[in-house]
Design a protein around this motif. Structure first.
Motif, PDB file in Angstrom:
ATOM      1  N   GLN A  11      38.175  33.064  44.578  1.00  0.00           N
ATOM      2  CA  GLN A  11      37.477  33.545  45.771  1.00  0.00           C
ATOM      3  C   GLN A  11      37.265  35.055  45.714  1.00  0.00           C
ATOM      4  N   ALA A  12      38.183  35.764  45.072  1.00  0.00           N
ATOM      5  CA  ALA A  12      38.027  37.214  44.937  1.00  0.00           C
ATOM      6  C   ALA A  12      36.768  37.554  44.146  1.00  0.00           C
ATOM      7  N   PHE A  13      36.484  36.795  43.101  1.00  0.00           N
ATOM      8  CA  PHE A  13      35.246  37.011  42.360  1.00  0.00           C
ATOM      9  C   PHE A  13      34.025  36.726  43.235  1.00  0.00           C
ATOM     10  N   GLN A  14      34.143  35.709  44.093  1.00  0.00           N
ATOM     11  CA  GLN A  14      32.996  35.288  44.892  1.00  0.00           C
ATOM     12  C   GLN A  14      32.524  36.373  45.853  1.00  0.00           C
ATOM     13  N   TYR A  15      33.450  37.198  46.372  1.00  0.00           N
ATOM     14  CA  TYR A  15      33.045  38.267  47.276  1.00  0.00           C
ATOM     15  C   TYR A  15      32.001  39.172  46.619  1.00  0.00           C
ATOM     16  N   TRP A  16      32.175  39.462  45.336  1.00  0.00           N
ATOM     17  CA  TRP A  16      31.266  40.381  44.651  1.00  0.00           C
ATOM     18  C   TRP A  16      30.000  39.686  44.182  1.00  0.00           C
ATOM     19  N   SER A  17      30.093  38.438  43.750  1.00  0.00           N
ATOM     20  CA  SER A  17      28.888  37.736  43.301  1.00  0.00           C
ATOM     21  C   SER A  17      27.977  37.386  44.468  1.00  0.00           C
ATOM     22  N   ASP A  18      28.518  37.339  45.684  1.00  0.00           N
ATOM     23  CA  ASP A  18      27.703  37.029  46.855  1.00  0.00           C
ATOM     24  C   ASP A  18      26.717  38.136  47.199  1.00  0.00           C
ATOM     25  N   VAL A  19      27.005  39.373  46.798  1.00  0.00           N
ATOM     26  CA  VAL A  19      26.171  40.499  47.235  1.00  0.00           C
ATOM     27  C   VAL A  19      25.511  41.234  46.080  1.00  0.00           C
ATOM     28  N   THR A  20      25.641  40.712  44.864  1.00  0.00           N
ATOM     29  CA  THR A  20      25.046  41.341  43.682  1.00  0.00           C
ATOM     30  C   THR A  20      24.470  40.263  42.776  1.00  0.00           C
ATOM     31  N   PRO A  21      23.731  40.655  41.753  1.00  0.00           N
ATOM     32  CA  PRO A  21      23.262  39.675  40.753  1.00  0.00           C
ATOM     33  C   PRO A  21      24.354  39.265  39.761  1.00  0.00           C
ATOM     34  N   LEU A  22      25.556  39.780  39.916  1.00  0.00           N
ATOM     35  CA  LEU A  22      26.628  39.457  38.978  1.00  0.00           C
ATOM     36  C   LEU A  22      26.994  37.989  39.036  1.00  0.00           C
ATOM     37  N   THR A  23      27.257  37.408  37.877  1.00  0.00           N
ATOM     38  CA  THR A  23      27.781  36.044  37.800  1.00  0.00           C
ATOM     39  C   THR A  23      29.038  36.075  36.948  1.00  0.00           C
ATOM     40  N   PHE A  24      29.986  35.197  37.277  1.00  0.00           N
ATOM     41  CA  PHE A  24      31.266  35.167  36.590  1.00  0.00           C
ATOM     42  C   PHE A  24      31.533  33.759  36.068  1.00  0.00           C
ATOM     43  N   GLN A  25      32.040  33.684  34.860  1.00  0.00           N
ATOM     44  CA  GLN A  25      32.368  32.407  34.239  1.00  0.00           C
ATOM     45  C   GLN A  25      33.797  32.448  33.726  1.00  0.00           C
ATOM     46  N   GLU A  26      34.601  31.492  34.150  1.00  0.00           N
ATOM     47  CA  GLU A  26      35.983  31.442  33.680  1.00  0.00           C
ATOM     48  C   GLU A  26      36.053  30.794  32.307  1.00  0.00           C
ATOM     49  N   VAL A  27      36.837  31.381  31.427  1.00  0.00           N
ATOM     50  CA  VAL A  27      37.140  30.794  30.129  1.00  0.00           C
ATOM     51  C   VAL A  27      38.649  30.623  30.044  1.00  0.00           C
ATOM     52  N   HIS A  28      39.079  29.658  29.269  1.00  0.00           N
ATOM     53  CA  HIS A  28      40.512  29.347  29.185  1.00  0.00           C
ATOM     54  C   HIS A  28      41.114  29.710  27.831  1.00  0.00           C
ATOM     55  N   ALA A  29      40.289  30.217  26.931  1.00  0.00           N
ATOM     56  CA  ALA A  29      40.782  30.639  25.623  1.00  0.00           C
ATOM     57  C   ALA A  29      39.818  31.677  25.068  1.00  0.00           C
ATOM     58  N   GLY A  30      40.294  32.453  24.102  1.00  0.00           N
ATOM     59  CA  GLY A  30      39.427  33.406  23.446  1.00  0.00           C
ATOM     60  C   GLY A  30      39.162  34.644  24.287  1.00  0.00           C
ATOM     61  N   TRP A  31      38.139  35.411  23.858  1.00  0.00           N
ATOM     62  CA  TRP A  31      37.844  36.693  24.486  1.00  0.00           C
ATOM     63  C   TRP A  31      37.251  36.508  25.867  1.00  0.00           C
ATOM     64  N   ALA A  32      37.613  37.425  26.773  1.00  0.00           N
ATOM     65  CA  ALA A  32      37.019  37.472  28.111  1.00  0.00           C
ATOM     66  C   ALA A  32      36.780  38.936  28.460  1.00  0.00           C
ATOM     67  N   ASP A  33      35.718  39.191  29.203  1.00  0.00           N
ATOM     68  CA  ASP A  33      35.422  40.567  29.616  1.00  0.00           C
ATOM     69  C   ASP A  33      36.476  41.096  30.573  1.00  0.00           C
ATOM     70  N   ILE A  34      36.899  40.252  31.531  1.00  0.00           N
ATOM     71  CA  ILE A  34      37.906  40.635  32.516  1.00  0.00           C
ATOM     72  C   ILE A  34      39.103  39.719  32.350  1.00  0.00           C
ATOM     73  N   ARG A  35      40.294  40.303  32.269  1.00  0.00           N
ATOM     74  CA  ARG A  35      41.516  39.531  32.028  1.00  0.00           C
ATOM     75  C   ARG A  35      42.527  39.852  33.128  1.00  0.00           C
ATOM     76  N   LEU A  36      42.995  38.836  33.820  1.00  0.00           N
ATOM     77  CA  LEU A  36      43.914  39.000  34.939  1.00  0.00           C
ATOM     78  C   LEU A  36      45.297  38.502  34.538  1.00  0.00           C
ATOM     79  N   SER A  37      46.333  39.292  34.860  1.00  0.00           N
ATOM     80  CA  SER A  37      47.689  38.890  34.495  1.00  0.00           C
ATOM     81  C   SER A  37      48.698  39.490  35.464  1.00  0.00           C
ATOM     82  N   PHE A  38      49.884  38.899  35.475  1.00  0.00           N
ATOM     83  CA  PHE A  38      51.004  39.346  36.315  1.00  0.00           C
ATOM     84  C   PHE A  38      52.158  39.725  35.398  1.00  0.00           C
ATOM     85  N   HIS A  39      52.770  40.870  35.661  1.00  0.00           N
ATOM     86  CA  HIS A  39      53.952  41.258  34.889  1.00  0.00           C
ATOM     87  C   HIS A  39      54.858  42.125  35.751  1.00  0.00           C
ATOM     88  N   GLY A  40      56.086  42.304  35.295  1.00  0.00           N
ATOM     89  CA  GLY A  40      57.080  43.051  36.050  1.00  0.00           C
ATOM     90  C   GLY A  40      56.997  44.541  35.811  1.00  0.00           C
TER      91      GLY A  40
END
Length: 415
Positions: free
Chosen positions: A52-81
């Protein structure tokens, strides 16, 4: 400075704009990958919040986002300590710095694993809002001077009816422009702010490139929605949008739908499942729904709106019903044979859609059929849904599927 905040520094620019621009991506279709999830939320809830966080930005711009589950990605989200081998900035434990992100075109977005990440509650830190903020940085926005803006440096807490501040919209559109009218514009806001309860046991996330769908709909603002299981995604010429749970967009709507149809005549969306029908205007359910489906057999296969006569067509097995939304309908003369009106289409279609060029498309299994104005299947059909409609790439590099045409119609469409 003791308040929970973003880890990015605040060198506001001195111009009239209240936001700071850090850079921009040189493309408008970005792939993203969720490397791991926080331990304080169920996996499906955390994933829904990030999508849903991605959707806020794609709703108001021409940007489109595609999730991938392996390999290279332009944007990478992670959690660490507090420390991570893959991040040069250490976190500081609960409170203070919550997350940070790199500017374009680096693409790393990091969240502090020690925070109490939550959703739909005032407790802890809302993952959806913080993720949207950090994605703003990853897309090129700095911090805003407006305290109520998403891009303000300090976390303002959970807001159940959250939406982008005008300053957020102005900033991102300064970088990427406004949304194309053919796909939707900046005035449309998918009402994900009232995030509904999520099913406790959601179906597995589908692969949009499998080619199989439960329903297809050309919806409001010309957006094409594809449904499979409990999930829905949008399809455009530039690729696939992120997957959402159906109930995250249309509150109260179940997954595993039989059919979906949007009527430009009434602005109504009708969803069908079993012996029930749901009606929505955009993303709000109409009062009195769901209702029992009457005059039509349950467990429909597909539905479409036909602009030529402004009627809705419902399909089941080898038959169809024609339904006028604004009149009394005598359905006793139905069903009629599908092939008596639509020549060359298969029985039991899984989905159907009428296009802006007046053509009609039927989907079944992993193929689809395109019909011309004479309602006959055109030469070259059926085609592969994954390659020709979803724009998925072949697994073998530098190959083109038979036919070579990667648009659903030889005319070229912009779904």
């Amino acid at each position: 400075m003791r308040q929970p905040r973003c880890g990015l520094e605040d060198p506001f620019n001195q111009r009239t704009l209240k936001y700071l621009l850090l850079g921009r991506w040189r493309k408008k279709h970005l792939k993203f990958r969720i490397l791991n999830l926080p331990s304080t939320l169920p996996a499906h809830t955390a994933r829904e919040a990030l999508l849903q966080a991605f959707q806020y930005w794609s709703d108001v711009t021409p940007l489109t986002f595609q999730e991938v589950h392996a390999g290279w990605a332009d944007i990478r989200l992670s959690f660490h300590g507090r420390q991570s081998l893959y991040c040069s900035k250490d976190f500081d434990g609960p409170g203070r710095v919550l997350a940070h992100a790199d500017i374009p075109e680096l693409g790393s977005v990091h969240f502090d694993e020690d925070e109490l990440w939550t959703e739909r509650t005032y407790r802890g830190v809302n993952l959806r809002i913080i993720a949207a903020h950090e994605l703003g940085h990853a897309l090129g926005l700095g911090h805003s001077r407006y305290t109520q803006a998403l891009m303000a440096p300090v976390y303002a807490g959970y807001r159940p009816h959250f939406k982008l501040h005008p300053d957020d919209v102005a900033g991102i559109q300064a970088l990427y422009g406004k949304k194309s009218p053919g796909i939707g514009d900046e005035e449309e806001e998918m009402e994900t702010s009232t995030v509904p309860q999520v099913p406790t046991e959601p179906s597995p996330m589908p692969d949009p490139c499998s080619g199989e769908v439960d329903a297809m709909m050309l919806g409001p603002r010309g957006k094409t929605y594809a449904f499979k299981g409990n999930y829905v995604w949008t399809v455009t010429d530039s690729g696939l949008g992120p997957l959402f749970q159906v109930s995250a967009l249309w509150e109260g709507l179940p997954g595993n739908l039989d059919a979906a149809v949007y009527s430009p005549r009434t602005q109504w969306i009708h969803f069908f499942k079993g012996n029930k029908v749901w009606r929505y205007i955009n993303f709000r359910m109409s009062p009195g729904f769901p209702k029992i489906l009457s005059g039509v057999e349950p467990n429909l296969d597909a539905a479409l709106y036909w602009p030529r006569n402004k009627k809705v067509f419902l399909f089941k097995g080898s038959g169809y019903w024609q339904w006028d939304e604004l009149a009394r309908n005598d359905l006793s003369r139905y069903p009629k044979p599908i092939k008596g009106l639509f020549t060359g289409v298969p029985d039991q279609p899984s989905a159907a859609i009428s296009w802006r060029d007046g053509c009609v498309y039927f989907f079944k299994d992993k193929q689809y059929w395109g019909l011309n104005w004479q309602l006959r299947v055109e030469k070259g059909y059926p085609r592969d849904i994954a390659y020709n409609w979803m724009h998925c790439r072949p697994h073998t590099p530098d190959t083109t599927p038979s036919g070579g045409d990667t648009s659903p119609s030889a005319r070229g469409t912009d779904h």
